[in-house]
Design a protein around this motif. Structure first.
Motif, mmCIF file in Angstrom:
data_model
loop_
_atom_site.group_PDB
_atom_site.id
_atom_site.type_symbol
_atom_site.label_atom_id
_atom_site.label_comp_id
_atom_site.label_asym_id
_atom_site.label_seq_id
_atom_site.Cartn_x
_atom_site.Cartn_y
_atom_site.Cartn_z
ATOM 1 N N CYS A 206 32.232 38.429 41.182
ATOM 2 C CA CYS A 206 31.613 38.537 39.750
ATOM 3 C C CYS A 206 30.291 39.411 39.785
ATOM 4 O O CYS A 206 30.086 40.138 38.856
ATOM 5 C CB CYS A 206 31.329 37.353 39.189
ATOM 6 N N PHE A 207 29.420 39.195 40.690
ATOM 7 C CA PHE A 207 28.210 39.956 40.886
ATOM 8 C C PHE A 207 28.761 41.652 41.015
ATOM 9 O O PHE A 207 27.985 42.537 40.505
ATOM 10 C CB PHE A 207 27.225 39.703 42.039
ATOM 11 N N LEU A 208 29.696 41.837 41.728
ATOM 12 C CA LEU A 208 30.074 43.273 42.174
ATOM 13 C C LEU A 208 30.626 43.869 40.737
ATOM 14 O O LEU A 208 30.779 45.051 40.609
ATOM 15 C CB LEU A 208 31.119 43.255 43.169
ATOM 16 N N GLY A 231 42.267 48.827 34.386
ATOM 17 C CA GLY A 231 43.361 47.852 34.946
ATOM 18 C C GLY A 231 42.876 47.148 35.998
ATOM 19 O O GLY A 231 43.261 45.969 36.012
ATOM 20 N N PHE A 232 42.030 47.728 37.101
ATOM 21 C CA PHE A 232 41.658 46.938 38.016
ATOM 22 C C PHE A 232 40.669 46.109 37.759
ATOM 23 O O PHE A 232 40.769 44.717 38.079
ATOM 24 C CB PHE A 232 40.894 47.922 39.126
ATOM 25 N N VAL A 233 39.756 46.358 36.748
ATOM 26 C CA VAL A 233 38.715 45.107 36.405
ATOM 27 C C VAL A 233 39.270 43.894 35.723
ATOM 28 O O VAL A 233 38.970 42.790 35.892
ATOM 29 C CB VAL A 233 37.607 45.904 35.654
ATOM 30 N N LYS A 234 40.362 44.363 35.012
ATOM 31 C CA LYS A 234 41.242 43.262 34.078
ATOM 32 C C LYS A 234 41.850 42.430 35.182
ATOM 33 O O LYS A 234 41.882 41.276 35.016
ATOM 34 C CB LYS A 234 41.958 43.814 33.058
ATOM 35 N N ASN A 235 42.552 43.063 35.929
ATOM 36 C CA ASN A 235 43.136 42.174 37.099
ATOM 37 C C ASN A 235 42.417 41.340 37.846
ATOM 38 O O ASN A 235 42.550 40.333 38.210
ATOM 39 C CB ASN A 235 44.141 43.189 37.974
ATOM 40 N N ALA A 236 41.140 41.973 38.091
ATOM 41 C CA ALA A 236 40.103 41.229 39.133
ATOM 42 C C ALA A 236 39.716 40.018 38.139
ATOM 43 O O ALA A 236 39.650 38.970 38.536
ATOM 44 C CB ALA A 236 39.261 42.054 39.226
ATOM 45 N N ILE A 237 39.449 39.959 36.951
ATOM 46 C CA ILE A 237 39.068 38.991 36.035
ATOM 47 C C ILE A 237 40.232 37.895 35.934
ATOM 48 O O ILE A 237 39.688 36.689 36.009
ATOM 49 C CB ILE A 237 38.787 39.566 34.698
#
Lengths: 330, 379
Positions: A206-208, A231-237
Motif C-alpha cells: 500500500c505504501f508503494l 490497469g496494474f494499480v487497479k489489479n493491485a488494489i
C-alpha cells in the motif's frame, strides 16, 4: 507538524486501549500482578490468561482493525465512492459463501486443508466478489447503481448461504455459525505470526502505491496523464483488498462496519485525502476502534461476552453518525 | 387515567384468551373425582386417576405457570368440565420429535407405534433407522423446523415433543385441527436424573403400559440408589468440570441441573456447584480457566473423539490439568456414523447405567470390572 501531533495522539490512544484491553476482562487481575507477569515466567493462571488469551486477542484486534480499515479505504478510492466497503459491496458476503461451501463440504478433506483452507478460500471469495463488482462497474457508471448491485450480490450470496445452512449437517452448521458470529479470540500465537506477516506485506505494498492512489482520486484519465499504469494499480488494489479482508474474515469471521466507517472517521480527524496520512491514520485508527470494541464486548465487571459484530455496529454506528452530523454543522 | 384503564382491560382480555387456550379451567363440582397418583421424583408432570380415564398434566415452563391437560381414556370418552385434550388409548401411531422419547418407547416395547421422527441423523436405535431408510417411518423435521404437511400425511395420534418456549408454536392449530395432539414433555427441566427417568410413566399412559413403566422405574431407581450408596462413604471426591467453549462462551451446567446432581451422586465434586441454577450458565474462558484449571476430570467434550480433536478446536485447552493428565472422558462411546448419540437416547432413560459409568471413571476401585458403556476416555 499538525500531522505529527495527530499521529502522536492516535498512537497514545492505541497504547492506552491496548493496555486497557489486556488489563480488563471477566476475571479481575490487579495491575501489580499484570506487571509482575511480564517479568516472572511462572506458569500461574493469571500468566496464562494474559499471555495465552488476552494478549493474542488484543493483537488480533490491532491487526484485524487495521486490515479492515485499510481495505475500506482502498475500496473507497477504487470506486471513488464514500459508501464503498467490503461489507456494503457484498465482498464479505461472497467471501462468507465461499467459506460456507468449503466448511460444509470439507468433512472428507485432510487436517491441512481444513486448517489452511479457510483463509485461502475466504481470500478467493473476497477476490471473486470484487471481480464481480468490478465487472459491473465497467458497464455501469452511476455510483448509486454500483452500490445497489453490490448490495444485491450480497443478498444473493446470503440467500445461497442460508440454503446451504438449511441442508447442512448439525456439526458443519455449528462450526459455520460460530465462525459467522465473528470473534477475535480464535487466533493463537502460531496463527498471529502468519497473520501479521501477511498484513505487513500488504501494508508495504500500500505504501508503494500511495502516489498512484492519490492520482486515482483525480479520475482515470488524469491519473493516466500523470503516468499511472491504471490497469496494474487497479489489479493491485483488488488483490490487496481481497487478501486484507479475506484473511481477516477467515481468522475472525465477517466483521462489519469497520471497513465502511473508519476511513471516514480518519478523513474527518486528519482533514486530508492524502493517502500517506490516510494509510497511517487507518492503520492506527482501525486498531484503536477494534480494541475499543473488544474492551466493550468483554463488558468489564460483567460476566458476559457480546459478539464483536454487535459492538462494532451498536457503538460504532452512532459514533460515526455523530461525527458526520457534527461535520455537517461546522 | 382512561387510557391506563383501557390498557388494563385489554391485558385482562388477552390473559383470558391465553388461559383459555391451554390451561385447565376452574373445575366444576361434578361427579368426577380425580385422585392424584403421586410421583416419586418427577415434578413437571402429574397423573390423576379417574374411573373412566387417566388425566395427565404437564408443565410447560420452569416456573410451572403454564400447563396442559390430557385426558386419556381406553373405552368411553368422558365428559369433564375442564378444558383438555382427549386421547383414546392405546395410541397406535406416534411421532417423536426428540430421540429421548425413542429410548423411552423402546423400554416400553412400543417402538412399532412410531410412524414419524424428527431426523434420522439424531436417532441411534437400529430398528428405527432401518424403517427410516425404507421410508416406513417419516422424517418430519429434517431441516430443523416441523414440516406440517408431512406430519399431516403421517397422521400420528400424538406428537411427543419438548417445549420450545412458544406455546402457540408448540400447539400448532393445524395439527390439533387434524387430531394430531402435541404432547409437550418438559422432562429436561427436572433437577434429578431419576426424575427425568420417571417420565417413562407419563409416556406409558398413552399405550396403557403403566405397570411396565412402574416396574421399570422401580428397577432403575433401586439400582441407582444402590450405586449412589457405594460412593456415600467415599472421602475422596475428585473434582470435575464439563463442556468446551462454544465461540467465546463456555456453557456450564447449572448446579441444580440433573447433570450436576449425577456428578454429586457419583462421588465427584463439580467445580461449578455454587450457582444454584437449573439451566446452563454462560462463562468466559477466563472464568473457567480460573476455576477449573487444576480440576482432575473433564467430561462432555462435544464431538471430540481423541485428545488431538480437543486441541484442534483450541490448542490452549492443553493448559488444563485434566488434559495434561489425560483425564478426559466424552459421552460419545456409542454413536452412529451420522453422529446420533446413544447417551441422549438411551442413557437419559437409564440414569443407573450412566451413574455406573461415572463411578467407574471417578472411583475405578469401586467398580473394577465394569466396562464403560456411554463414556470413553479420550486418547
Amino acid at each position: 507538524m499538525i500531522f505529527f501531533k495527530k499521529y502522536s495522539l492516535l498512537f497514545l490512544l492505541l497504547l492506552l486501549l491496548f493496555v486497557l484491553d489486556i488489563a480488563l476482562g471477566s476475571v479481575f487481575i490487579p495491575i501489580k500482578k499484570i506487571i509482575s507477569c511480564f517479568w516472572d515466567s511462572e506458569n500461574t493462571t493469571d500468566h496464562i490468561i494474559l499471555f495465552d488469551f488476552r494478549l493474542p486477542k488484543a493483537l488480533t484486534a490491532v491487526g484485524a482493525g487495521a486490515a479492515l480499515a485499510v481495505a475500506g479505504m482502498l475500496m473507497q478510492t477504487f470506486f471513488r465512492n464514500p459508501l464503498a466497503g467490503p461489507y456494503v459491496l457484498g465482498v464479505n458476503a461472497v467471501s462468507s459463501l465461499f467459506v460456507a461451501v468449503f466448511m460444509m463440504s470439507s468433512g472428507a478433506l485432510g487436517v491441512f486443508f481444513r486448517a489452511w483452507g479457510v483463509p485461502l478460500v475466504s481470500a478467493l471469495g473476497a477476490l471473486a466478489g470484487l471481480l464481480l463488482i468490478m465487472l459491473v462497474a465497467k458497464k455501469i457508471y452511476k455510483q448509486a447503481y454500483i452500490l445497489l448491485i453490490g448490495m444485491m450480490i450480497g443478498f444473493i450470496a446470503g440467500a445461497w448461504q442460508s440454503v446451504l445452512e438449511y441442508f447442512a449437517n448439525a456439526q458443519h452448521l455449528k462450526n459455520f455459525v460460530l465462525w459467522n458470529l465473528a470473534s477475535l479470540s480464535y487466533l493463537t500465537q502460531g496463527h498471529l505470526v502468519f497473520f501479521f506477516l501477511i498484513l505487513c506485506l500488504c501494508f508495504i505494498a500500500c505504501f508503494l502505491l500511495i502516489k498512484s492512489l492519490n492520482a486515482l482520486l483525480l479520475g482515470d484519465e488524469q491519473a493516466r496523464l500523470l503516468g499511472v499504469n491504471i490497469g496494474f494499480v487497479k489489479n493491485a488494489i483488488l488483490v490487496l483488498v481481497a487478501v486484507l479482508s479475506g484473511v481477516t474474515t477467515a481468522y475472525c469471521g465477517p466483521i462489519g462496519f469497520v471497513g465502511l466507517a473508519l476511513p471516514h472517521v480518519v478523513r474527518i480527524f486528519l482533514k486530508t485525502t492524502h493517502h500517506l496520512h490516510q494509510l497511517i491514520g487507518n492503520i492506527i485508527g482501525g486498531s484503536c476502534f477494534l480494541l475499543l470494541c473488544d474492551i466493550l464486548s468483554n463488558l468489564p465487571f460483567f460476566e458476559a461476552v457480546l459478539p464483536i459484530n454487535v459492538i462494532t455496529s451498536l457503538f460504532g454506528a452512532p459514533f460515526v453518525l455523530w461525527l458526520l452530523l457534527k461535520k455537517n454543522h461546522s | 387515567m382512561q387510557a391506563s384503564r383501557c390498557f388494563l382491560y385489554v391485558c385482562f382480555f388477552i390473559f383470558c384468551i391465553a388461559c383459555d387456550r391451554i390451561a385447565p379451567q376452574s373445575q366444576k363440582k361434578d361427579s368426577y373425582s380425580l385422585q392424584e397418583i403421586k410421583n416419586e421424583e418427577a415434578s413437571f408432570f402429574k397423573i390423576y386417576k379417574e374411573k373412566k380415564a387417566v388425566v395427565l398434566v404437564t408443565y410447560l415452563n420452569v416456573a410451572k405457570t403454564d400447563s396442559v391437560v390430557y385426558v386419556l381414556y381406553p373405552n368411553e370418552k368422558p365428559d369433564f368440565s375442564f378444558q383438555a385434550f382427549y386421547i383414546k388409548t392405546p395410541v397406535r401411531s406416534v411421532a417423536c420429535l426428540a430421540s429421548v422419547f425413542i429410548g423411552s418407547l423402546a423400554n416400553l416395547n412400543v417402538l412399532d407405534c412410531v410412524t414419524a421422527v424428527d431426523n434420522a441423523d439424531f436417532i441411534y436405535n437400529a430398528d428405527i433407522l432401518k424403517k427410516c431408510a425404507v421410508n416406513q417411518i417419516k422424517q418430519v423435521s429434517k431441516t430443523g423446523s416441523l414440516n406440517i404437511e408431512q406430519t399431516l400425511v403421517c397422521k400420528p395420534a400424538v406428537l411427543f415433543t419438548n417445549p420450545g418456549g412458544d406455546t402457540k408454536k408448540d400447539f400448532d392449530e393445524r395439527l390439533i385441527k387434524a387430531d394430531i395432539i402435541p404432547v409437550v414433555c418438559a422432562d429436561y427441566f427436572e433437577t434429578s436424573p431419576l426424575a427425568r427417568a420417571e417420565w417413562v410413566k407419563a409416556l406409558a399412559l398413552f399405550f396403557n403400559k403403566e405397570e411396565k413403566a412402574d416396574s421399570l422405574f422401580r428397577f432403575i431407581k433401586n439400582r441407582y440408589q444402590t450405586l449412589k450408596h457405594i460412593t456415600d462413604t467415599c472421602l475422596n471426591k475428585p473434582t470435575v468440570f464439563t463442556e468446551l467453549k462454544t465461540g467465546d462462551v463456555w456453557y456450564v451446567a447449572g448446579s441444580e441441573s440433573n447433570m450436576a446432581q449425577m456428578l454429586r451422586d457419583a462421588g465427584a465434586h463439580y467445580v461449578f456447584d455454587d450457582n444454584h441454577q437449573i439451566s446452563a450458565l454462560s462463562y468466559t474462558i477466563e472464568q473457567v480457566l480460573t476455576r477449573a484449571r487444576a480440576t482432575q476430570y473433564w467430561l462432555h467434550l462435544h464431538e471430540a473423539e481423541t485428545l488431538s480433536d480437543v486441541l484442534k478446536q483450541d490448542a490452549r485447552y492443553a493448559v488444563f490439568s485434566a488434559f495434561k493428565n489425560k483425564k478426559l472422558y466424552n459421552n460419545n462411546a456409542l454413536q452412529t456414523t451420522a453422529g446420533a448419540n446413544a447417551y441422549w437416547e438411551q442413557g437419559l432413560n437409564r440414569p443407573d447405567e450412566l451413574l455406573e459409568d461415572l463411578i467407574t471413571i471417578f472411583h475405578p476401585s469401586l467398580a473394577p470390572h465394569h466396562p464403560l458403556k456411554y463414556y470413553k476416555q479420550l486418547k
